[in-house]
Motif scaffolding. Structure first.
Motif, mmCIF file in Angstrom:
data_model
loop_
_atom_site.group_PDB
_atom_site.id
_atom_site.type_symbol
_atom_site.label_atom_id
_atom_site.label_comp_id
_atom_site.label_asym_id
_atom_site.label_seq_id
_atom_site.Cartn_x
_atom_site.Cartn_y
_atom_site.Cartn_z
ATOM 1 N N SER A 1 -3.160 -2.059 -20.006
ATOM 2 C CA SER A 1 -4.620 -2.006 -20.047
ATOM 3 C C SER A 1 -5.161 -2.153 -18.627
ATOM 4 O O SER A 1 -4.520 -2.755 -17.765
ATOM 5 C CB SER A 1 -5.181 -3.107 -20.948
ATOM 6 N N ARG A 2 -6.329 -1.593 -18.402
ATOM 7 C CA ARG A 2 -6.868 -1.560 -17.031
ATOM 8 C C ARG A 2 -7.144 -2.934 -16.447
ATOM 9 O O ARG A 2 -7.135 -3.099 -15.225
ATOM 10 C CB ARG A 2 -8.116 -0.692 -16.980
ATOM 11 N N ASP A 3 -7.370 -3.948 -17.314
ATOM 12 C CA ASP A 3 -7.662 -5.278 -16.778
ATOM 13 C C ASP A 3 -6.441 -5.954 -16.159
ATOM 14 O O ASP A 3 -6.560 -7.020 -15.549
ATOM 15 C CB ASP A 3 -8.279 -6.170 -17.863
ATOM 16 N N ARG A 4 -5.270 -5.339 -16.305
ATOM 17 C CA ARG A 4 -4.057 -5.896 -15.690
ATOM 18 C C ARG A 4 -3.756 -5.266 -14.323
ATOM 19 O O ARG A 4 -2.736 -5.580 -13.706
ATOM 20 C CB ARG A 4 -2.865 -5.697 -16.625
ATOM 21 N N VAL A 5 -4.642 -4.379 -13.885
ATOM 22 C CA VAL A 5 -4.450 -3.671 -12.610
ATOM 23 C C VAL A 5 -5.464 -4.168 -11.589
ATOM 24 O O VAL A 5 -6.670 -4.194 -11.864
ATOM 25 C CB VAL A 5 -4.611 -2.148 -12.791
ATOM 26 N N THR A 6 -4.993 -4.590 -10.417
ATOM 27 C CA THR A 6 -5.899 -5.014 -9.345
ATOM 28 C C THR A 6 -5.553 -4.262 -8.061
ATOM 29 O O THR A 6 -4.383 -3.986 -7.784
ATOM 30 C CB THR A 6 -5.816 -6.529 -9.076
ATOM 31 N N VAL A 7 -6.602 -3.957 -7.312
ATOM 32 C CA VAL A 7 -6.438 -3.225 -6.055
ATOM 33 C C VAL A 7 -7.270 -3.889 -4.965
ATOM 34 O O VAL A 7 -8.434 -4.242 -5.181
ATOM 35 C CB VAL A 7 -6.888 -1.746 -6.194
ATOM 36 N N GLY A 8 -6.673 -4.072 -3.801
ATOM 37 C CA GLY A 8 -7.383 -4.620 -2.651
ATOM 38 C C GLY A 8 -6.624 -4.305 -1.386
ATOM 39 O O GLY A 8 -5.495 -3.800 -1.432
ATOM 40 N N GLY A 9 -7.243 -4.596 -0.256
ATOM 41 C CA GLY A 9 -6.548 -4.305 0.992
ATOM 42 C C GLY A 9 -7.380 -4.596 2.213
ATOM 43 O O GLY A 9 -8.495 -5.142 2.126
ATOM 44 N N VAL A 10 -6.834 -4.226 3.348
ATOM 45 C CA VAL A 10 -7.497 -4.448 4.636
ATOM 46 C C VAL A 10 -7.470 -3.160 5.441
ATOM 47 O O VAL A 10 -6.419 -2.520 5.576
ATOM 48 C CB VAL A 10 -6.800 -5.571 5.436
ATOM 49 N N VAL A 11 -8.638 -2.782 5.956
ATOM 50 C CA VAL A 11 -8.756 -1.613 6.818
ATOM 51 C C VAL A 11 -9.141 -2.090 8.213
ATOM 52 O O VAL A 11 -10.147 -2.785 8.384
ATOM 53 C CB VAL A 11 -9.833 -0.627 6.292
ATOM 54 N N ASP A 12 -8.326 -1.746 9.197
ATOM 55 C CA ASP A 12 -8.633 -2.049 10.595
ATOM 56 C C ASP A 12 -9.109 -0.751 11.242
ATOM 57 O O ASP A 12 -8.342 0.204 11.357
ATOM 58 C CB ASP A 12 -7.387 -2.582 11.313
ATOM 59 N N THR A 13 -10.377 -0.708 11.628
ATOM 60 C CA THR A 13 -10.959 0.526 12.160
ATOM 61 C C THR A 13 -10.835 0.652 13.676
ATOM 62 O O THR A 13 -11.384 1.573 14.262
ATOM 63 C CB THR A 13 -12.448 0.616 11.775
ATOM 64 N N ARG A 14 -10.083 -0.268 14.291
ATOM 65 C CA ARG A 14 -9.960 -0.238 15.758
ATOM 66 C C ARG A 14 -8.515 -0.274 16.238
ATOM 67 O O ARG A 14 -8.253 -0.448 17.425
ATOM 68 C CB ARG A 14 -10.735 -1.426 16.356
ATOM 69 N N ASN A 15 -7.595 -0.121 15.308
ATOM 70 C CA ASN A 15 -6.186 -0.234 15.675
ATOM 71 C C ASN A 15 -5.367 0.670 14.754
ATOM 72 O O ASN A 15 -5.426 0.518 13.540
ATOM 73 C CB ASN A 15 -5.739 -1.700 15.495
ATOM 74 N N PRO A 16 -4.608 1.611 15.318
ATOM 75 C CA PRO A 16 -3.828 2.512 14.470
ATOM 76 C C PRO A 16 -2.695 1.816 13.718
ATOM 77 O O PRO A 16 -2.155 2.363 12.758
ATOM 78 C CB PRO A 16 -3.276 3.548 15.456
ATOM 79 N N GLN A 17 -2.356 0.594 14.145
ATOM 80 C CA GLN A 17 -1.300 -0.149 13.457
ATOM 81 C C GLN A 17 -1.849 -0.746 12.160
ATOM 82 O O GLN A 17 -2.968 -1.265 12.126
ATOM 83 C CB GLN A 17 -0.788 -1.291 14.341
ATOM 84 N N LYS A 18 -1.066 -0.675 11.096
ATOM 85 C CA LYS A 18 -1.511 -1.238 9.827
ATOM 86 C C LYS A 18 -1.637 -2.760 9.931
ATOM 87 O O LYS A 18 -0.732 -3.421 10.453
ATOM 88 C CB LYS A 18 -0.528 -0.886 8.709
ATOM 89 N N PRO A 19 -2.727 -3.336 9.407
ATOM 90 C CA PRO A 19 -2.872 -4.799 9.434
ATOM 91 C C PRO A 19 -1.917 -5.491 8.472
ATOM 92 O O PRO A 19 -1.617 -6.677 8.622
ATOM 93 C CB PRO A 19 -4.329 -5.015 9.029
ATOM 94 N N LEU A 20 -1.462 -4.779 7.456
ATOM 95 C CA LEU A 20 -0.444 -5.296 6.529
ATOM 96 C C LEU A 20 0.234 -4.106 5.865
ATOM 97 O O LEU A 20 -0.269 -2.983 5.908
ATOM 98 C CB LEU A 20 -1.063 -6.247 5.491
ATOM 99 N N SER A 21 1.385 -4.351 5.280
ATOM 100 C CA SER A 21 2.151 -3.265 4.665
ATOM 101 C C SER A 21 1.584 -2.912 3.289
ATOM 102 O O SER A 21 1.324 -3.788 2.474
ATOM 103 C CB SER A 21 3.625 -3.670 4.516
ATOM 104 N N THR A 22 1.408 -1.619 3.069
ATOM 105 C CA THR A 22 0.907 -1.135 1.782
ATOM 106 C C THR A 22 2.014 -1.231 0.741
ATOM 107 O O THR A 22 3.138 -0.794 0.969
ATOM 108 C CB THR A 22 0.428 0.325 1.913
ATOM 109 N N ASN A 23 1.681 -1.821 -0.422
ATOM 110 C CA ASN A 23 2.712 -1.981 -1.453
ATOM 111 C C ASN A 23 2.084 -2.054 -2.843
ATOM 112 O O ASN A 23 0.880 -2.293 -2.990
ATOM 113 C CB ASN A 23 3.549 -3.233 -1.178
ATOM 114 N N VAL A 24 2.924 -1.858 -3.834
ATOM 115 C CA VAL A 24 2.531 -2.088 -5.218
ATOM 116 C C VAL A 24 3.570 -2.993 -5.867
ATOM 117 O O VAL A 24 4.774 -2.799 -5.684
ATOM 118 C CB VAL A 24 2.365 -0.760 -6.000
ATOM 119 N N GLN A 25 3.097 -4.004 -6.580
ATOM 120 C CA GLN A 25 3.972 -4.936 -7.282
ATOM 121 C C GLN A 25 3.738 -4.788 -8.782
ATOM 122 O O GLN A 25 2.598 -4.914 -9.251
ATOM 123 C CB GLN A 25 3.686 -6.376 -6.848
#
Length: 333
Positions: free
Chosen positions: A248-272
């Motif tokens: 069910s959709r209530d068991r799915v959560t999405v969030g993250g961090v966007v750094d608009t001044r640095n091409p390096q990712k602020p954290l690794s993208t993943n799904v658990q």
């Protein structure tokens, strides 16, 4: 689904020529199975049945503000999509368009339906409510002979599909948690994408973000030191996994961090993906994207993989609406 043999390149168009549209053109350039023949923005379109040159189109866009200025294949038009559909041969389109306002993608889909065009459409929609609007067009898309694959970027898209595959280890899914990190050197290269992210921030919505001037966006990013931190986003991964029967959709959560001044990712993208196995064990699968892969690579690559899959579906006479959690993308060589 058995991979179809590609006897002649699939003729592909890209609608929208901001940061994602330009990246899409570069992704397509080395592909032998796809030929990039069409591009459109607000002011015009470019079309060449033998294939467009990405460097030339991008240069034209940067220097004069529209692909319509491209010589000799550009046409200036205030109805670029409509004019492009009128008499140009394109098998499938990647809709690299900003979904601002939130009804925009459904409006574009209706434009395709009314045109009489038949082919494959792929988008990288983010919001659950935007996908719900497309669901209302399922019958019309099917009757029009259009095969439409929605939510086919990174998230929703690549990570949603990974969750659907990883879920097979379990008898019951307890949670799907998607966390993304995006790094870009200059937010102005992805104006529309950043505005869509701002729309998810507390005290902002789609219309507020859409109405912001570039100066107002820059001022907001100055306050946050270029960081956009997002939690519990309205992201279509939830409805896609629900439609696929994963959870069910209530068991799915999405969030993250966007750094608009640095091409390096602020954290690794993943799904658990956490669930219970048939033996009663609780476990978590984690799928992590390489930090070196950019947002553009993780959005455009899957989009064209799904477009190829859509072509295979259409050749089998299957039209209508599908999501990235239902269909496996096919690798484009």
């Amino acid at each position: 689904m058995i991979v179809d043999k590609i006897n002649s390149p699939i003729k592909v168009g890209v609608l929208g020529f901001g940061g994602l549209g330009q990246a899409a053109a570069k992704v397509l350039t080395p592909k032998g199975e796809m030929s990039w023949v069409a591009a459109a923005d607000k002011q015009g379109y470019a079309y060449d049945p033998t294939g467009l040159n990405s460097d030339a189109v991008i240069k034209s866009y940067h220097q004069q503000g529209s692909v319509g200025y491209l010589e000799p294949n550009g046409v200036l038009s205030s109805h670029s999509i409509q004019d492009l559909l009128a008499n140009k041969q394109v098998d499938g389109y990647f809709l690299a368009l900003p979904n601002l306002p939130n009804t925009f993608m459904a409006d574009v889909a209706q434009q395709f339906i009314k045109s009489g065009w038949q082919g494959v459409l792929v988008d990288a929609l983010k919001r659950t409510s935007a996908v719900e609007q497309l669901l209302e067009l399922q019958t019309e898309l099917q009757q029009a002979g259009i095969t439409y694959l929605t939510g086919c970027g990174a998230t929703p898209g690549l990570l949603t599909a990974a969750a659907a595959v990883a879920a097979q280890s379990y008898g019951e899914i307890h949670s799907v948690k998607i966390t993304f990190g995006v790094g870009i050197a200059n937010w102005e290269a992805y104006r529309a994408t950043i505005r869509e992210d701002i729309a998810h921030m507390p005290e902002y919505d789609v219309e507020t973000a859409r109405a912001m001037t570039d100066e107002e966006v820059s001022a907001l990013l100055d306050k946050t030191n270029g960081i956009i931190a997002l939690e519990n986003m309205e992201h279509a991964d939830d409805i896609m996994l629900e439609l696929a029967g994963i959870c069910s959709r209530d068991r799915v959560t999405v969030g993250g961090v966007v750094d608009t001044r640095n091409p390096q990712k602020p954290l690794s993208t993943n799904v658990q993906i956490t669930g219970r196995t048939f033996e009663g064990k609780i476990s978590t699968h984690t799928f992590t994207l390489g930090d070196e892969t950019s947002m553009a690579a993780n959005v455009c690559g899957p989009a064209f993989g799904y477009l190829k899959a859509g072509i295979a579906l259409q050749r089998r006479g299957m039209s209508g609406l599908f999501t990235a959690a239902e269909i496996m993308p096919q690798f484009v060589r």
